[in-house]
Design a protein around this motif. Sequence first.
Motif, short mmCIF file in Angstrom:
data_model
loop_
_atom_site.label_atom_id
_atom_site.label_comp_id
_atom_site.label_asym_id
_atom_site.label_seq_id
_atom_site.Cartn_x
_atom_site.Cartn_y
_atom_site.Cartn_z
N ALA A 140 -13.33 -64.66 6.27
CA ALA A 140 -12.88 -63.28 6.47
C ALA A 140 -11.38 -63.22 6.21
O ALA A 140 -10.68 -64.20 6.47
N PRO A 141 -10.89 -62.11 5.70
CA PRO A 141 -9.45 -62.00 5.44
C PRO A 141 -8.62 -62.07 6.73
O PRO A 141 -9.11 -61.76 7.83
N GLN A 142 -7.36 -62.44 6.59
CA GLN A 142 -6.48 -62.58 7.74
C GLN A 142 -6.33 -61.27 8.51
O GLN A 142 -6.32 -61.27 9.74
N HIS A 143 -6.21 -60.16 7.78
CA HIS A 143 -6.02 -58.89 8.48
C HIS A 143 -7.25 -58.53 9.33
O HIS A 143 -7.12 -57.87 10.36
N SER A 163 -4.28 -68.54 8.13
CA SER A 163 -4.85 -68.67 6.78
C SER A 163 -5.97 -69.70 6.76
O SER A 163 -7.00 -69.51 6.10
N LYS A 222 -18.10 -62.73 13.27
CA LYS A 222 -18.44 -62.40 11.87
C LYS A 222 -19.95 -62.37 11.69
O LYS A 222 -20.50 -61.44 11.09
N ALA A 255 -8.96 -68.12 8.61
CA ALA A 255 -9.58 -67.10 7.77
C ALA A 255 -10.45 -67.74 6.69
O ALA A 255 -11.57 -67.28 6.42
N ALA A 256 -9.95 -68.81 6.09
CA ALA A 256 -10.74 -69.50 5.06
C ALA A 256 -12.00 -70.12 5.66
O ALA A 256 -13.08 -70.04 5.06
#
Length: 141
Positions: A20-23, A12, A59, A15-16
């Motif tokens: 980008a989202p965790q998935h 988490s 990313k 991702a923050a």
Amino acid sequence: MAKSPNAFRTISEAAAEVGAPQHVLRFWETKFVFLTPLKRAGGRRFYRPQDVVLLKAVKRLLHDEGLTIKGVQRLHKEQGLRRLAHYGDPDGTVAFEPEGAAPAAASASKGGGSSSIRLRQVLAELEGARARLEAVLSRSA
């Protein structure tokens, strides 16, 4: 209290930081052999500062530079991990180990290649499944 720049990050937190989202981070791990966070017995991921830099690089390359997944894979294969990391950390503030000593490259240099990385991932998943199963069984007993 903020974490040290050298502290490991949970998924988490990573991702923050990456935006980008965790998935998506978990998906990228399946597509890029150089994304190998540490996994604990329950399957919990811990990202080193180098892992976060590589996630930022992926990313940027995918979203900002318009590369495809295969394009990022090719860039890694042709130019190496350090060059790829430059996209996530242009100032070079995070130190990377020599090319052959990076987490994914280290297991590949031992002769196992991506299959040894995949075996470790499967083992971690099995250990996590076992822990969950034991927790369920202990509640029902």
